[in-house]
Design a protein around this motif. Structure first.
Motif, PDB file in Angstrom:
ATOM      1  N   ALA A   7      26.304 -16.990   2.509  1.00  0.00           N
ATOM      2  CA  ALA A   7      27.672 -16.994   1.979  1.00  0.00           C
ATOM      3  C   ALA A   7      27.593 -17.276   0.486  1.00  0.00           C
ATOM      4  N   PHE A   8      28.701 -17.035  -0.204  1.00  0.00           N
ATOM      5  CA  PHE A   8      28.744 -17.303  -1.646  1.00  0.00           C
ATOM      6  C   PHE A   8      28.545 -18.789  -1.911  1.00  0.00           C
ATOM      7  N   GLU A   9      27.693 -19.091  -2.882  1.00  0.00           N
ATOM      8  CA  GLU A   9      27.577 -20.472  -3.349  1.00  0.00           C
ATOM      9  C   GLU A   9      28.924 -20.907  -3.963  1.00  0.00           C
ATOM     10  N   GLY A  17      39.168 -18.196   2.555  1.00  0.00           N
ATOM     11  CA  GLY A  17      38.726 -17.528   3.780  1.00  0.00           C
ATOM     12  C   GLY A  17      38.657 -16.019   3.662  1.00  0.00           C
ATOM     13  N   LEU A  18      38.730 -15.480   2.432  1.00  0.00           N
ATOM     14  CA  LEU A  18      38.780 -14.030   2.278  1.00  0.00           C
ATOM     15  C   LEU A  18      37.406 -13.385   2.122  1.00  0.00           C
ATOM     16  N   SER A  19      36.386 -14.192   1.858  1.00  0.00           N
ATOM     17  CA  SER A  19      35.037 -13.625   1.771  1.00  0.00           C
ATOM     18  C   SER A  19      34.565 -13.253   3.178  1.00  0.00           C
ATOM     19  N   ARG A  20      33.672 -12.278   3.229  1.00  0.00           N
ATOM     20  CA  ARG A  20      33.369 -11.717   4.541  1.00  0.00           C
ATOM     21  C   ARG A  20      32.487 -12.596   5.429  1.00  0.00           C
ATOM     22  N   THR A  22      33.478 -15.266   6.477  1.00  0.00           N
ATOM     23  CA  THR A  22      34.428 -15.914   7.396  1.00  0.00           C
ATOM     24  C   THR A  22      34.473 -15.189   8.746  1.00  0.00           C
ATOM     25  N   ARG A  23      34.429 -13.861   8.722  1.00  0.00           N
ATOM     26  CA  ARG A  23      34.514 -13.133   9.995  1.00  0.00           C
ATOM     27  C   ARG A  23      33.268 -13.354  10.851  1.00  0.00           C
ATOM     28  N   VAL A  24      32.112 -13.515  10.183  1.00  0.00           N
ATOM     29  CA  VAL A  24      30.873 -13.779  10.932  1.00  0.00           C
ATOM     30  C   VAL A  24      30.903 -15.201  11.507  1.00  0.00           C
ATOM     31  N   ALA A  44      21.177 -14.741  -7.390  1.00  0.00           N
ATOM     32  CA  ALA A  44      20.192 -14.702  -6.295  1.00  0.00           C
ATOM     33  C   ALA A  44      20.424 -13.501  -5.375  1.00  0.00           C
ATOM     34  N   MET A  45      21.706 -13.069  -5.259  1.00  0.00           N
ATOM     35  CA  MET A  45      22.012 -11.922  -4.381  1.00  0.00           C
ATOM     36  C   MET A  45      21.349 -10.637  -4.855  1.00  0.00           C
ATOM     37  N   LYS A  46      21.029 -10.590  -6.146  1.00  0.00           N
ATOM     38  CA  LYS A  46      20.448  -9.365  -6.718  1.00  0.00           C
ATOM     39  C   LYS A  46      18.932  -9.473  -6.871  1.00  0.00           C
ATOM     40  N   GLU A  47      18.363 -10.571  -6.396  1.00  0.00           N
ATOM     41  CA  GLU A  47      16.911 -10.764  -6.539  1.00  0.00           C
ATOM     42  C   GLU A  47      16.178 -10.264  -5.291  1.00  0.00           C
ATOM     43  N   PHE A  56      22.090  -3.949  -0.528  1.00  0.00           N
ATOM     44  CA  PHE A  56      23.136  -3.785  -1.538  1.00  0.00           C
ATOM     45  C   PHE A  56      23.418  -5.090  -2.282  1.00  0.00           C
ATOM     46  N   GLY A  57      22.608  -6.096  -1.991  1.00  0.00           N
ATOM     47  CA  GLY A  57      22.723  -7.347  -2.739  1.00  0.00           C
ATOM     48  C   GLY A  57      24.039  -8.065  -2.523  1.00  0.00           C
ATOM     49  N   GLN A  58      24.492  -8.107  -1.273  1.00  0.00           N
ATOM     50  CA  GLN A  58      25.781  -8.736  -0.973  1.00  0.00           C
ATOM     51  C   GLN A  58      25.621  -9.828   0.081  1.00  0.00           C
ATOM     52  N   ILE A  59      26.721 -10.516   0.333  1.00  0.00           N
ATOM     53  CA  ILE A  59      26.799 -11.427   1.480  1.00  0.00           C
ATOM     54  C   ILE A  59      27.875 -10.863   2.397  1.00  0.00           C
ATOM     55  N   PRO A  60      27.897 -11.192   3.680  1.00  0.00           N
ATOM     56  CA  PRO A  60      26.961 -12.078   4.348  1.00  0.00           C
ATOM     57  C   PRO A  60      25.761 -11.316   4.908  1.00  0.00           C
ATOM     58  N   THR A  61      24.731 -12.093   5.229  1.00  0.00           N
ATOM     59  CA  THR A  61      23.618 -11.566   6.017  1.00  0.00           C
ATOM     60  C   THR A  61      23.496 -12.450   7.254  1.00  0.00           C
ATOM     61  N   PHE A  70      22.610  -6.943   8.003  1.00  0.00           N
ATOM     62  CA  PHE A  70      23.665  -6.964   6.993  1.00  0.00           C
ATOM     63  C   PHE A  70      24.791  -6.084   7.524  1.00  0.00           C
ATOM     64  N   GLU A  71      25.938  -6.088   6.839  1.00  0.00           N
ATOM     65  CA  GLU A  71      27.173  -5.384   7.242  1.00  0.00           C
ATOM     66  C   GLU A  71      27.882  -6.173   8.353  1.00  0.00           C
ATOM     67  N   THR A  72      29.061  -6.642   8.015  1.00  0.00           N
ATOM     68  CA  THR A  72      29.760  -7.503   8.974  1.00  0.00           C
ATOM     69  C   THR A  72      30.087  -6.799  10.299  1.00  0.00           C
ATOM     70  N   GLY A  73      30.370  -5.490  10.235  1.00  0.00           N
ATOM     71  CA  GLY A  73      30.651  -4.784  11.489  1.00  0.00           C
ATOM     72  C   GLY A  73      29.459  -4.866  12.426  1.00  0.00           C
ATOM     73  N   LEU A 172      44.034  -9.966   6.909  1.00  0.00           N
ATOM     74  CA  LEU A 172      44.214 -11.225   6.179  1.00  0.00           C
ATOM     75  C   LEU A 172      44.083 -11.021   4.674  1.00  0.00           C
ATOM     76  N   ARG A 173      43.278 -10.062   4.319  1.00  0.00           N
ATOM     77  CA  ARG A 173      43.045  -9.771   2.902  1.00  0.00           C
ATOM     78  C   ARG A 173      44.335  -9.334   2.215  1.00  0.00           C
ATOM     79  N   LEU A 174      45.332  -8.880   3.018  1.00  0.00           N
ATOM     80  CA  LEU A 174      46.594  -8.403   2.450  1.00  0.00           C
ATOM     81  C   LEU A 174      47.599  -9.514   2.218  1.00  0.00           C
TER      82      LEU A 174
HETATM   83  N1  GTB Z   1      30.682  -3.666   3.949  1.00  0.00           N
HETATM   84  C1  GTB Z   1      30.086  -4.937   3.663  1.00  0.00           C
HETATM   85  C2  GTB Z   1      30.256  -5.879   4.870  1.00  0.00           C
HETATM   86  O1  GTB Z   1      31.252  -5.727   5.603  1.00  0.00           O
HETATM   87  O2  GTB Z   1      29.382  -6.723   5.118  1.00  0.00           O
HETATM   88  C3  GTB Z   1      30.724  -5.515   2.407  1.00  0.00           C
HETATM   89  C4  GTB Z   1      30.079  -6.802   1.949  1.00  0.00           C
HETATM   90  C5  GTB Z   1      30.746  -7.312   0.681  1.00  0.00           C
HETATM   91  O3  GTB Z   1      31.586  -6.634   0.062  1.00  0.00           O
HETATM   92  N2  GTB Z   1      30.365  -8.527   0.296  1.00  0.00           N
HETATM   93  C6  GTB Z   1      30.927  -9.123  -0.900  1.00  0.00           C
HETATM   94  C7  GTB Z   1      29.843  -9.376  -1.919  1.00  0.00           C
HETATM   95  O4  GTB Z   1      28.766  -9.792  -1.586  1.00  0.00           O
HETATM   96  C8  GTB Z   1      31.546 -10.474  -0.533  1.00  0.00           C
HETATM   97  S1  GTB Z   1      32.932 -10.298   0.530  1.00  0.00           S
HETATM   98  N3  GTB Z   1      30.157  -9.136  -3.188  1.00  0.00           N
HETATM   99  C9  GTB Z   1      29.267  -9.408  -4.273  1.00  0.00           C
HETATM  100  C10 GTB Z   1      28.653  -8.176  -4.834  1.00  0.00           C
HETATM  101  O5  GTB Z   1      28.859  -7.063  -4.310  1.00  0.00           O
HETATM  102  O6  GTB Z   1      27.938  -8.333  -5.842  1.00  0.00           O
HETATM  103  C11 GTB Z   1      34.086  -9.462  -0.592  1.00  0.00           C
HETATM  104  C12 GTB Z   1      35.009 -10.430  -1.229  1.00  0.00           C
HETATM  105  C13 GTB Z   1      34.772 -10.895  -2.476  1.00  0.00           C
HETATM  106  C14 GTB Z   1      35.691 -11.739  -3.079  1.00  0.00           C
HETATM  107  C15 GTB Z   1      36.845 -12.069  -2.406  1.00  0.00           C
HETATM  108  N4  GTB Z   1      37.813 -12.899  -3.012  1.00  0.00           N
HETATM  109  O7  GTB Z   1      37.574 -13.440  -4.071  1.00  0.00           O
HETATM  110  O8  GTB Z   1      38.922 -13.037  -2.457  1.00  0.00           O
HETATM  111  C16 GTB Z   1      37.061 -11.616  -1.150  1.00  0.00           C
HETATM  112  C17 GTB Z   1      36.146 -10.782  -0.566  1.00  0.00           C
END
Ligand code: GTB
Length: 217
Positions: A7-9, A17-20, A22-24, A44-47, A56-61, A70-73, A172-174
């Motif tokens: 998750a994001f530091e 609760g809008l970061s992904r 949360t669903r995991v 660190a996500m890009k390392e 794709f250097g994202q969270i969550p894993t 990876f990929e929340t689905g 919820l994002r809406l």
């Molecule tokens: N399709 C992928 C999945 O479902 O797992 C999408 C993953 C994704 O977009 N992760 C985002 C991420 O790592 C975090 S959740 N972003 C950093 C990057 O790409 O460098 C998206 C997110 C970010 C911020 C908010 N917010 O501030 O409200 C909400 C959701």
């Protein structure tokens, strides 16, 4: 076997609760699986170490023994397949619940994300204000269709499933936009999701991370 998610530091949403992740967290709470969280910085996500898990250097894993996802689905689907409680046993009902999972990430989430793009990422572009009503209308089309299908049912297809978990998470994002309030059945549907004890635990866990950041400065 220990389950570790990332998750994001420092979540840009400040713990709303809008970061992904949360669903995991929510899925793991629904099935009663304990988990650990590794917090990662944007850098660190890009390392290489993180890119080896998430291309794709994202969270969550999600890591469990030798498995890294990876990929929340896909992560929520994996959790739902391995543990009872998120997918019906009846094969047809199970297939329909999976359809709703895909609908959440593939049909409803894309226009929802466009709103974030037009408002935040491209908010300073000269055409952003012109584009905004088009994006809002595309979202309303999906919400109208979803609301028509849900009607006054509690969940999308019988009992609560991973399909609802993903759909509520996307909707919820809406909330900050006020769009959900235009569709009272959907607003009530989302509220039912949020009222689930498993969601409450997931929300509290991610909010605690943001609170610790605020306290730590
Ligand atoms: N399709 C992928 C999945 O479902 O797992 C999408 C993953 C994704 O977009 N992760 C985002 C991420 O790592 C975090 S959740 N972003 C950093 C990057 O790409 O460098 C998206 C997110 C970010 C911020 C908010 N917010 O501030 O409200 C909400 C959701």
């Amino acid at each position: 076997m220990t389950i570790t998610i990332t998750a994001f530091e420092r979540s840009p949403d400040g713990g709303r609760g809008l970061s992904r992740d949360t669903r995991v967290r929510w899925a793991l709470e629904e099935v009663g699986q304990p988990y650990e969280v590794r917090l990662v910085s944007f850098q660190a996500m890009k390392e290489p170490a993180h890119l080896a898990i998430h291309p794709f250097g994202q969270i969550p894993t999600y890591e469990e023994g030798g498995l890294a996802l990876f990929e929340t689905g896909a992560i929520v689907f994996h959790i739902a397949e391995r543990h009872a409680g998120l997918l019906p046993f009846d094969p047809d009902a199970r297939a329909r619940a999976i359809s709703w999972m895909f609908a959440a990430v593939n049909t409803v989430e894309p226009p929802v994300l466009e709103l974030v793009t037009v408002k935040i990422l491209e908010g300073d572009k000269p055409w952003a204000q012109e584009r905004l009503p088009l994006v809002l209308e595309r979202i309303r089309v999906r919400l109208r269709q979803l609301s028509a299908r849900l009607g006054d049912a509690e969940w999308l297809d019988g009992a609560f499933s991973a399909g609802d978990l993903m759909m509520v998470s996307v909707l919820l994002r809406l909330r900050p936009s006020g769009l959900l309030d235009e569709f009272p059945e959907l607003a009530a549907y989302v509220a039912r999701g949020e009222a689930r004890p498993a969601y409450q635990r997931a929300y509290a866990a991610q909010a605690a991370v943001a609170a610790a950041v605020r306290e730590g400065g």
